[in-house]
Design an enzyme around this catalytic site. Sequence first.
Site, PDB file in Angstrom:
ATOM      1  N   ARG A 149      42.993  37.902   4.114  1.00 37.77           N
ATOM      2  CA  ARG A 149      44.414  38.219   3.989  1.00 37.77           C
ATOM      3  C   ARG A 149      44.809  38.339   2.527  1.00 37.77           C
ATOM      4  O   ARG A 149      45.937  38.628   2.198  1.00 37.77           O
ATOM      5  CB  ARG A 149      45.252  37.083   4.600  1.00 37.77           C
ATOM      6  N   GLU A 174      31.935  21.896   9.471  1.00 35.56           N
ATOM      7  CA  GLU A 174      31.870  23.179  10.170  1.00 35.56           C
ATOM      8  C   GLU A 174      30.659  23.264  11.094  1.00 35.56           C
ATOM      9  O   GLU A 174      29.561  22.897  10.727  1.00 35.56           O
ATOM     10  CB  GLU A 174      31.834  24.335   9.161  1.00 35.56           C
ATOM     11  N   HIS A 196      34.596  21.183   4.858  1.00 40.89           N
ATOM     12  CA  HIS A 196      35.883  21.471   4.232  1.00 40.89           C
ATOM     13  C   HIS A 196      36.653  20.184   3.917  1.00 40.89           C
ATOM     14  O   HIS A 196      36.675  19.265   4.733  1.00 40.89           O
ATOM     15  CB  HIS A 196      36.750  22.343   5.160  1.00 40.89           C
ATOM     16  N   CYS A 226      34.433  30.926   2.034  1.00 41.76           N
ATOM     17  CA  CYS A 226      33.705  29.740   2.499  1.00 41.76           C
ATOM     18  C   CYS A 226      32.739  30.112   3.620  1.00 41.76           C
ATOM     19  O   CYS A 226      31.559  29.753   3.598  1.00 41.76           O
ATOM     20  CB  CYS A 226      34.680  28.667   3.002  1.00 41.76           C
TER      21      CYS A 226
END
Lengths: 204, 204, 204, 204
Positions: free
Chosen positions: D89, D79, D166, D142
Amino acid sequence: MRTILVTGFESFGKDSVNPTVKMVEELPDEYAGYSIRKLILPVSFERAPEEAMDALRGLKPSAVVSFGLAGGRKGITVERIAVNCKDARMADNDGAEPEDEPVRADGPAAYFSTLPIKKIVAALEEERLEASVSNSAGTFVCNCLMYSLLDSIAAEGRPVPCGFVHVPYLDSMGHPEAPSMDEESVRRAGETVIRTVAQYLSER
Amino acid sequence: MRTILVTGFESFGKDSVNPTVKMVEELPDEYAGYSIRKLILPVSFERAPEEAMDALRGLKPSAVVSFGLAGGRKGITVERIAVNCKDARMADNDGAEPEDEPVRADGPAAYFSTLPIKKIVAALEEERLEASVSNSAGTFVCNCLMYSLLDSIAAEGRPVPCGFVHVPYLDSMGHPEAPSMDEESVRRAGETVIRTVAQYLSER
Amino acid sequence: MRTILVTGFESFGKDSVNPTVKMVEELPDEYAGYSIRKLILPVSFERAPEEAMDALRGLKPSAVVSFGLAGGRKGITVERIAVNCKDARMADNDGAEPEDEPVRADGPAAYFSTLPIKKIVAALEEERLEASVSNSAGTFVCNCLMYSLLDSIAAEGRPVPCGFVHVPYLDSMGHPEAPSMDEESVRRAGETVIRTVAQYLSER
Amino acid sequence: MRTILVTGFESFGKDSVNPTVKMVEELPDEYAGYSIRKLILPVSFERAPEEAMDALRGLKPSAVVSFGLAGGRKGITVERIAVNCKDARMADNDGAEPEDEPVRADGPAAYFSTLPIKKIVAALEEERLEASVSNSAGTFVCNCLMYSLLDSIAAEGRPVPCGFVHVPYLDSMGHPEAPSMDEESVRRAGETVIRTVAQYLSER
């Protein structure tokens, strides 16, 4: 008369068409009491922000909406955030290919879109157009433009809603293995975004 | 001298470059005792299979390997199967845009690749090139060519290994939001595929 | 009374929920003059086709619609074709992990869905549900079931429309980085597929 | 002895396994003169940052590397940036489901990773592991953890390299339609990341 500034991008690389040119040009010149001012920008890390910021200063618009092509994505993606990073895998139309450079050397790491991004996605879905929020506008010219405009507006201190919307390939662009959308749907997507922004402005 | 027939595709739609042209042309003319015969095909449902099948009949190659562009995919994808279906979202370079038509009206639903697809993927990974088996070559000209060649070879009864490999966009093609690969990696991928096929032929 | 056989799949691997169980169970028991018979199948290369083919023989349905989970895909995907290949990266619920084996040793390479796949996609889009045709049902148990049913029906000679529809993860399944759909949309997707199939049967 | 703090995540939602647990636990306890301290965090917007920041204060590590699962992605993704946004969600393991909330109410929009992300990708590719830079860690736990740690470190003023990596699904997790990686490759990826970070520290 109040103004909404709408930008698209010239074609880039080997794709001789950028669907945002026609989409932007076919928008109405006036909508719900707003003059729609249209600007097609070069795919250039240097010139795209410059030309857009010139228009920003000249027009003093009530909102800025930029459109760009995100070949390979499915549906319309409304960008949430622009990051202070230029990292290109390929040269822009001026031959510039920055690697891990900031957009503005001492700028903040990122700016959030100040458009009503969830409302725009809902309005597109209402029109049966596939749409979603995207958490990354990439690190190429699209992100650079979005960051530069939000950075300018923040410096100015005037609360002008501003953000970026990516469109997918057109069916006619000849990428049979990638997702694409027909031209009429892209045209309706442009209109729907502008309508939602105009409503948002009038409700503030 | 025994021959391997290798095909690529001309450019299509708005992409003025198809990476398989250069990749195919830069393959050696001879490899491990095989003459490598190279053919660049038009992106045409009608003419691509015709020209490839002419070469098949004329050259009587020991194997046929076709390459095409799958913009939007990540890495090299080695196709497992070709299906008896032409279903285009866009016109080919002759303006044909078939919808749900068979490649051959009374042909079987599909043909499996007769190349050693898992060996090819393993060889590419050994070269640190991203690769995977794909279970669909789509329903555009690439699949149509693959089906037509396998159908011809089946009719002929001669056991000629034949199949299709898709390459992604080149970095230089200007699709900043889509996966892409550098030109040198695509070149090495082509060589690796041909080397693996030549070894496979020699071990049979 | 005429019957439509609808199948879902039990949960598999680490996902303790398969969205097709609830979706299938919540379908009406009768629709437009058809009895809807529901069958939840094990994720087993051996038992799923066996149990489905038993039901096929016992019920003599007018149509068969199978549903399965395709985690990672976006929207509902209506499968075009099933291929004669079992190739698993992971063991099924019986511990079987076939590699490059045929579903039926002397079967044809593939069968096309005999459902009206484009009509189903159009009906889903009409309901504002994201949907597309898929050209690959993979090479795991879903494809194996689809192939087996189409193969059985072909052997029987009775023209029973039969096919497969994949649904994405539910939002509630806990895959925040993958596309997902809410439970109510999946429920409506199931109904829409069955309604479209019933209409298709009545118009034949 | 100098310390590198490495975090993984407990399982979440319906996936009863999170590959980062085993990966983190199997790392060596000492590497190149660094003590490797391992912490498995709950998938909780509230408790994950709290527990990690407690460890940060207690251990005063030389670097912090967090790992999480990004089901649906292909390969290892390193990342680039964490954003000041929680937008879920689905509920986390405490039932929290924030929508468009900031991680820290008055925090900056984003923080860039201070790990050598391009070096890590190059080292993973050198090991023949598929890897790329990601421009979005999402808006779930995360990203929240990554933002919180970088924000803490910035407040502290001590230059501690910190970032997030990840990993994809394991093959064994039972997602046949999504990309996945074998357990041994994930284990090697973890080692490679830690080795690269240790080298980076020693060269500073």
